[in-house]
Design a protein around this motif. Structure first.
Motif, PDB file in Angstrom:
ATOM      1  N   GLY A  58      34.855  49.390  31.496  1.00  0.00           N
ATOM      2  CA  GLY A  58      34.970  50.781  31.919  1.00  0.00           C
ATOM      3  C   GLY A  58      35.013  50.910  33.423  1.00  0.00           C
ATOM      4  N   ARG A  59      34.831  52.133  33.875  1.00  0.00           N
ATOM      5  CA  ARG A  59      34.987  52.431  35.286  1.00  0.00           C
ATOM      6  C   ARG A  59      33.968  51.688  36.154  1.00  0.00           C
ATOM      7  N   LEU A  60      32.701  51.635  35.699  1.00  0.00           N
ATOM      8  CA  LEU A  60      31.699  50.913  36.478  1.00  0.00           C
ATOM      9  C   LEU A  60      32.074  49.442  36.603  1.00  0.00           C
ATOM     10  N   TYR A  61      32.598  48.876  35.540  1.00  0.00           N
ATOM     11  CA  TYR A  61      32.971  47.467  35.588  1.00  0.00           C
ATOM     12  C   TYR A  61      34.032  47.231  36.652  1.00  0.00           C
ATOM     13  N   ARG A  62      34.997  48.123  36.751  1.00  0.00           N
ATOM     14  CA  ARG A  62      36.043  47.948  37.766  1.00  0.00           C
ATOM     15  C   ARG A  62      35.460  48.049  39.168  1.00  0.00           C
ATOM     16  N   LEU A  63      34.460  48.902  39.342  1.00  0.00           N
ATOM     17  CA  LEU A  63      33.833  49.013  40.648  1.00  0.00           C
ATOM     18  C   LEU A  63      33.081  47.742  41.009  1.00  0.00           C
ATOM     19  N   VAL A  64      32.399  47.160  40.035  1.00  0.00           N
ATOM     20  CA  VAL A  64      31.668  45.929  40.301  1.00  0.00           C
ATOM     21  C   VAL A  64      32.625  44.780  40.595  1.00  0.00           C
ATOM     22  N   ALA A  65      33.838  44.863  40.087  1.00  0.00           N
ATOM     23  CA  ALA A  65      34.821  43.802  40.288  1.00  0.00           C
ATOM     24  C   ALA A  65      35.258  43.680  41.743  1.00  0.00           C
ATOM     25  N   GLN A  66      34.712  44.536  42.636  1.00  0.00           N
ATOM     26  CA  GLN A  66      35.023  44.390  44.057  1.00  0.00           C
ATOM     27  C   GLN A  66      34.368  43.141  44.641  1.00  0.00           C
ATOM     28  N   GLN A  67      33.497  42.498  43.895  1.00  0.00           N
ATOM     29  CA  GLN A  67      33.013  41.188  44.329  1.00  0.00           C
ATOM     30  C   GLN A  67      34.194  40.230  44.420  1.00  0.00           C
ATOM     31  N   GLU A  68      34.102  39.296  45.341  1.00  0.00           N
ATOM     32  CA  GLU A  68      35.157  38.302  45.458  1.00  0.00           C
ATOM     33  C   GLU A  68      35.113  37.389  44.233  1.00  0.00           C
ATOM     34  N   GLY A  69      36.271  37.204  43.601  1.00  0.00           N
ATOM     35  CA  GLY A  69      36.301  36.410  42.390  1.00  0.00           C
ATOM     36  C   GLY A  69      35.756  37.196  41.211  1.00  0.00           C
ATOM     37  N   GLY A  70      35.396  36.490  40.133  1.00  0.00           N
ATOM     38  CA  GLY A  70      34.852  37.144  38.952  1.00  0.00           C
ATOM     39  C   GLY A  70      33.488  37.730  39.246  1.00  0.00           C
ATOM     40  N   PRO A  71      33.231  38.968  38.797  1.00  0.00           N
ATOM     41  CA  PRO A  71      31.939  39.601  39.078  1.00  0.00           C
ATOM     42  C   PRO A  71      30.789  38.874  38.407  1.00  0.00           C
ATOM     43  N   ARG A  72      29.676  38.751  39.140  1.00  0.00           N
ATOM     44  CA  ARG A  72      28.496  38.055  38.640  1.00  0.00           C
ATOM     45  C   ARG A  72      27.269  38.946  38.802  1.00  0.00           C
ATOM     46  N   ALA A  73      26.190  38.555  38.156  1.00  0.00           N
ATOM     47  CA  ALA A  73      24.932  39.303  38.247  1.00  0.00           C
ATOM     48  C   ALA A  73      23.770  38.327  38.172  1.00  0.00           C
ATOM     49  N   VAL A  74      22.628  38.745  38.733  1.00  0.00           N
ATOM     50  CA  VAL A  74      21.382  37.987  38.624  1.00  0.00           C
ATOM     51  C   VAL A  74      20.628  38.513  37.409  1.00  0.00           C
ATOM     52  N   VAL A  75      20.308  37.635  36.477  1.00  0.00           N
ATOM     53  CA  VAL A  75      19.523  38.007  35.298  1.00  0.00           C
ATOM     54  C   VAL A  75      18.150  37.344  35.417  1.00  0.00           C
ATOM     55  N   ILE A  76      17.099  38.173  35.544  1.00  0.00           N
ATOM     56  CA  ILE A  76      15.726  37.672  35.604  1.00  0.00           C
ATOM     57  C   ILE A  76      15.201  37.625  34.188  1.00  0.00           C
ATOM     58  N   ARG A  77      14.980  36.423  33.685  1.00  0.00           N
ATOM     59  CA  ARG A  77      14.656  36.230  32.271  1.00  0.00           C
ATOM     60  C   ARG A  77      13.157  36.142  32.006  1.00  0.00           C
ATOM     61  N   SER A  78      12.375  35.739  33.001  1.00  0.00           N
ATOM     62  CA  SER A  78      10.925  35.655  32.820  1.00  0.00           C
ATOM     63  C   SER A  78      10.268  35.651  34.191  1.00  0.00           C
TER      64      SER A  78
END
Length: 202
Positions: free
Chosen positions: A32-52
């Protein structure tokens, strides 16, 4: 009254491509629209996932030091340059005198299913191009935001949130929402909670 921060506790986190994480796939609903905005990262968009674990900003910066340009530190000021997800049972603490900047240029935001705790601290949207706080240009231009899902706790004491949010569902500043629904094996916990004392929204 807002309780004290939970004790720091070592844990696990990883930097993942958004397209490979089932939570973010659900959140962005396949592009969706938010995903396209996040895609402004260089290359494939990534995120930090804090699992514990319960993380301070210094501990988070140390753990991410091997990842290129994810979290920059200058004294007690930290610039986060990609989205962060706190999974259930985790915590992120921003302590007295610390500032966490969320980069608008890189599509940074924070989603919590755990605990976000601020004490005498500051979270602000940041414009890297101008080297200054990112002020909303209009209703639709992306601005960093905070979102607390079901089961989350957002605890603000004597703190300030500045320049967050834009006119998009679940992205309007600090949002508390029931969900997410539809994730396999996910039982919906209690509604999100917020305790806010002596704090400012600018």
């Amino acid at each position: 009254a807002v309780p004290a921060a939970p004790p720091a506790r070592a844990g696990e986190l990883e930097v993942v491509p958004l397209v490979h994480d089932r939570f973010f796939n659900k959140f962005f609903q396949g592009g969706g629209r938010l995903y396209r905005l996040v895609a402004q990262q260089e290359g494939g968009p990534r995120a930090v996932v804090i699992r514990s674990g319960n993380w301070t900003l210094p501990a988070l910066a140390a753990r991410l030091s091997g990842e290129k340009d994810v979290l920059r530190r200058q004294g007690q000021t930290y610039l986060l340059r990609m989205p962060v997800l706190l999974q259930a049972g985790t915590a992120l603490m921003v302590s007295e005198g610390e500032t966490l900047r969320l980069s608008r240029n890189r599509g940074s935001f924070l989603i919590s299913m755990g605990t976000l705790h601020l004490r005498k601290a500051h979270i602000e949207a940041w414009d890297e191009t101008r080297g200054a706080q990112a002020l909303p240009a209009d209703d639709t231009t992306f601005q960093p935001f905070l979102l607390g899902w079901s089961g989350s706790r957002t605890l603000l004491r004597d703190s300030t949130l500045s320049g967050l949010g834009f006119n998009e569902g679940l992205a309007k500043g600090l949002t508390l929402a029931t969900g997410p629904m539809g994730l396999a094996g996910y039982d919906l916990p209690a509604p999100p909670q917020a305790l806010i004392q002596g704090s400012r929204f600018e």
